[in-house]
Design a protein around this motif. Structure first.
Motif, mmCIF file in Angstrom:
data_model
loop_
_atom_site.group_PDB
_atom_site.id
_atom_site.type_symbol
_atom_site.label_atom_id
_atom_site.label_comp_id
_atom_site.label_asym_id
_atom_site.label_seq_id
_atom_site.Cartn_x
_atom_site.Cartn_y
_atom_site.Cartn_z
ATOM 1 N N SER A 129 42.962 59.849 42.685
ATOM 2 C CA SER A 129 41.398 60.195 43.240
ATOM 3 C C SER A 129 40.910 58.955 43.726
ATOM 4 O O SER A 129 41.246 58.078 43.604
ATOM 5 C CB SER A 129 40.916 60.718 41.820
ATOM 6 N N LEU A 130 39.711 59.465 44.402
ATOM 7 C CA LEU A 130 38.890 58.348 44.897
ATOM 8 C C LEU A 130 38.370 57.549 43.923
ATOM 9 O O LEU A 130 38.267 56.080 44.136
ATOM 10 C CB LEU A 130 37.587 58.869 45.495
ATOM 11 N N GLU A 131 38.001 58.037 42.738
ATOM 12 C CA GLU A 131 37.390 57.047 41.513
ATOM 13 C C GLU A 131 38.513 56.237 41.170
ATOM 14 O O GLU A 131 38.495 54.998 40.763
ATOM 15 C CB GLU A 131 37.084 58.047 40.439
ATOM 16 N N THR A 132 39.704 56.880 41.033
ATOM 17 C CA THR A 132 40.986 55.807 40.599
ATOM 18 C C THR A 132 41.061 54.611 41.588
ATOM 19 O O THR A 132 41.341 53.284 41.182
ATOM 20 C CB THR A 132 42.343 56.699 40.623
ATOM 21 N N ARG A 133 41.126 55.144 42.898
ATOM 22 C CA ARG A 133 41.189 54.234 43.791
ATOM 23 C C ARG A 133 40.188 52.909 43.815
ATOM 24 O O ARG A 133 40.235 51.823 44.278
ATOM 25 C CB ARG A 133 41.445 54.695 45.227
ATOM 26 N N GLN A 134 39.019 53.259 43.738
ATOM 27 C CA GLN A 134 37.836 52.297 43.424
ATOM 28 C C GLN A 134 38.163 51.599 42.246
ATOM 29 O O GLN A 134 37.911 50.209 42.587
ATOM 30 C CB GLN A 134 36.510 53.151 43.275
ATOM 31 N N MET A 135 38.727 51.890 41.332
ATOM 32 C CA MET A 135 38.811 51.044 40.333
ATOM 33 C C MET A 135 40.006 50.113 40.670
ATOM 34 O O MET A 135 39.698 48.904 40.125
ATOM 35 C CB MET A 135 39.282 51.708 38.917
ATOM 36 N N ILE A 136 40.769 50.606 40.938
ATOM 37 C CA ILE A 136 42.192 49.639 41.452
ATOM 38 C C ILE A 136 41.599 48.648 42.437
ATOM 39 O O ILE A 136 42.033 47.468 42.362
ATOM 40 C CB ILE A 136 43.438 50.448 41.913
ATOM 41 N N LYS A 137 40.801 48.934 43.537
ATOM 42 C CA LYS A 137 40.418 48.220 44.462
ATOM 43 C C LYS A 137 39.517 46.945 43.752
ATOM 44 O O LYS A 137 39.540 45.917 44.286
ATOM 45 C CB LYS A 137 39.740 48.782 45.566
ATOM 46 N N MET A 138 38.895 47.408 42.720
ATOM 47 C CA MET A 138 37.896 46.484 42.207
ATOM 48 C C MET A 138 38.792 45.445 41.410
ATOM 49 O O MET A 138 38.305 44.015 41.258
ATOM 50 C CB MET A 138 37.128 47.159 41.012
ATOM 51 N N VAL A 139 39.926 45.851 40.911
ATOM 52 C CA VAL A 139 40.763 44.680 40.100
ATOM 53 C C VAL A 139 41.218 43.775 41.446
ATOM 54 O O VAL A 139 41.572 42.840 40.951
ATOM 55 C CB VAL A 139 41.701 45.420 39.590
ATOM 56 N N GLU A 140 41.741 44.604 42.372
ATOM 57 C CA GLU A 140 42.227 43.644 43.519
ATOM 58 C C GLU A 140 41.371 42.569 43.983
ATOM 59 O O GLU A 140 41.902 41.516 44.362
ATOM 60 C CB GLU A 140 42.540 44.585 44.616
ATOM 61 N N HIS A 141 39.841 42.880 44.147
ATOM 62 C CA HIS A 141 38.912 41.858 44.541
ATOM 63 C C HIS A 141 38.636 40.911 43.318
ATOM 64 O O HIS A 141 38.278 39.680 43.757
ATOM 65 C CB HIS A 141 37.487 42.774 44.583
ATOM 66 N N THR A 142 38.894 40.900 42.209
ATOM 67 C CA THR A 142 38.679 40.066 41.121
ATOM 68 C C THR A 142 39.760 38.882 41.154
ATOM 69 O O THR A 142 41.007 39.087 41.249
ATOM 70 C CB THR A 142 38.937 40.759 39.799
ATOM 71 N N PRO A 143 39.026 37.712 41.096
ATOM 72 C CA PRO A 143 40.260 36.380 41.272
ATOM 73 C C PRO A 143 40.584 36.153 40.037
ATOM 74 O O PRO A 143 40.105 36.367 38.809
ATOM 75 C CB PRO A 143 39.156 35.550 41.524
ATOM 76 N N VAL A 144 41.932 35.776 39.822
ATOM 77 C CA VAL A 144 42.515 35.330 38.646
ATOM 78 C C VAL A 144 41.968 34.131 38.277
ATOM 79 O O VAL A 144 41.644 33.169 39.099
ATOM 80 C CB VAL A 144 44.017 35.231 38.682
ATOM 81 N N MET A 145 41.645 33.710 36.786
ATOM 82 C CA MET A 145 40.983 32.646 36.225
ATOM 83 C C MET A 145 41.583 32.182 35.002
ATOM 84 O O MET A 145 42.527 32.712 34.474
ATOM 85 C CB MET A 145 39.429 32.644 36.276
ATOM 86 N N LEU A 146 41.697 30.686 34.990
ATOM 87 C CA LEU A 146 42.119 30.248 33.543
ATOM 88 C C LEU A 146 40.877 30.072 32.797
ATOM 89 O O LEU A 146 39.775 29.410 33.381
ATOM 90 C CB LEU A 146 42.696 28.680 34.032
ATOM 91 N N TRP A 147 40.877 30.716 31.691
ATOM 92 C CA TRP A 147 39.614 30.890 30.767
ATOM 93 C C TRP A 147 39.905 30.099 29.323
ATOM 94 O O TRP A 147 40.860 29.980 28.933
ATOM 95 C CB TRP A 147 39.148 32.528 30.296
ATOM 96 N N LYS A 148 38.895 29.509 29.147
ATOM 97 C CA LYS A 148 38.768 28.934 27.650
ATOM 98 C C LYS A 148 38.202 30.008 26.833
ATOM 99 O O LYS A 148 36.880 30.563 27.002
ATOM 100 C CB LYS A 148 37.906 27.729 27.573
ATOM 101 N N VAL A 149 39.211 30.535 25.734
ATOM 102 C CA VAL A 149 38.462 31.659 24.870
ATOM 103 C C VAL A 149 38.195 31.130 23.617
ATOM 104 O O VAL A 149 38.851 30.593 23.034
ATOM 105 C CB VAL A 149 39.890 32.674 24.937
ATOM 106 N N GLY A 150 36.667 31.705 23.429
ATOM 107 C CA GLY A 150 36.148 31.384 22.058
ATOM 108 C C GLY A 150 35.404 32.297 21.485
ATOM 109 O O GLY A 150 35.203 33.256 22.188
ATOM 110 N N ARG A 151 34.725 32.240 20.578
ATOM 111 C CA ARG A 151 33.590 33.062 19.795
ATOM 112 C C ARG A 151 32.564 33.100 20.545
ATOM 113 O O ARG A 151 31.804 34.254 20.830
ATOM 114 C CB ARG A 151 33.285 32.509 18.378
ATOM 115 N N SER A 152 32.350 32.110 21.378
ATOM 116 C CA SER A 152 30.987 32.448 22.329
ATOM 117 C C SER A 152 31.341 32.905 23.651
ATOM 118 O O SER A 152 30.339 33.182 24.536
ATOM 119 C CB SER A 152 30.334 30.908 22.544
#
Length: 268
Positions: free
Chosen positions: A128-151
């Motif tokens: 569906s168009l909605e599914t394609r939009q969600m997948i394309k948004m993940v494609e646009h998103t850069p991968v990142m190294l994150w520091k994960v904490g409570r904040s």
């Protein structure tokens, strides 16, 4: 330069580039820098400042596993090798395999710089168009190294503010090995109108030296600009995410085999 001269110069650049990657030549060696200037590849990294239309919600990460199994089954073993590094040589939890497949689904790893998820989008029975939009948004998103904490999640590498999460983040982080303390994560953290979600999130206890990792990524960006002179820092994070995943996996493996495993064996 003529076309033939440029091709010869490009080949010379690649020979030097591979020597740098192999450790036979320093990244700031004058001959390597001069060759970059000759080809017009020298440019400070700049951000992709585009904004995107946000989908209403997020897609289930399992769909990436299913699309790969159905359309590009070779991606699964490739993902285990290229994303998990030395950890991929041992039995891995199914959740970790799925995270690796999600990560590699959006990189240029097929012929003609193709990406696994696009075969799914081109299928005759299109989602569906909605599914394609969600997948394309993940494609646009850069991968990142994150520091994960409570904040919250803090990016450990340069990242345009548009992609820095505001609020809570949904989605699971899979540890690189059972029992691993999660202080850092590599993931795509994608926005939508309903909030933020992490895709392909793999957790690590420790992170390598950031300046050294930056040198490797900037080298990759220079190579990427051979094909697209306008390539941004975020383009690199989208297209060569395996460099970050594998670097963290290798560091985790060295840390485990040299420090954690010997201490555990002392108590057996």
């Amino acid at each position: 330069m003529s076309e033939a001269e440029y091709h010869a110069a490009d080949m010379d650049f690649m020979m030097l580039y591979l020597d740098v990657i192999r450790g036979k030549c320093d990244w700031n060696d004058s001959s390597f820098v001069e060759q970059q200037h000759r080809l017009g590849l020298v440019k400070e990294p700049h951000h992709d400042r585009r904004r995107y239309d946000l989908p209403h919600s997020h897609i289930d990460e399992l769909i990436f596993w299913e699309m790969v199994e159905n359309f590009v089954p070779d991606t699964s073993p490739m993902a285990i090798d290229r994303i998990l590094g030395p950890w991929g040589d041992f039995p891995t939890a199914i959740e970790l395999q799925r995270a690796a497949v999600t990560a590699l689904s959006f990189t240029n790893n097929l012929e003609d710089r193709g990406r696994a998820f696009k075969r799914y989008l081109r299928d005759d029975d299109k989602p569906s168009l909605e599914t394609r939009q969600m997948i394309k948004m993940v494609e646009h998103t850069p991968v990142m190294l994150w520091k994960v904490g409570r904040s919250g999640w803090e990016p450990m590498l340069p990242l345009f503010e548009y992609w820095q999460p505001k609020g809570d983040i949904s989605g699971n982080i899979v540890p690189i090995r059972p029992g691993e303390t999660i202080n850092f994560a590599v993931a795509r953290v994608s926005p939508s109108k309903s909030g933020w979600r992490a895709y392909g999130a793999i957790g690590f206890e420790a992170a390598p030296d950031i300046p050294t990792l930056m040198i490797r990524l900037r080298l990759a960006l220079t190579r990427l600009r051979r094909h697209e002179r306008r390539a941004t820092w975020e383009d690199l994070l989208r297209d060569r995410c395996e460099l970050i995943y594998r670097n963290l996996a290798r560091y985790s493996w060295i840390n485990y085999t040299t420090e954690i495993k010997p201490k555990l064996e002392q108590h057996i």
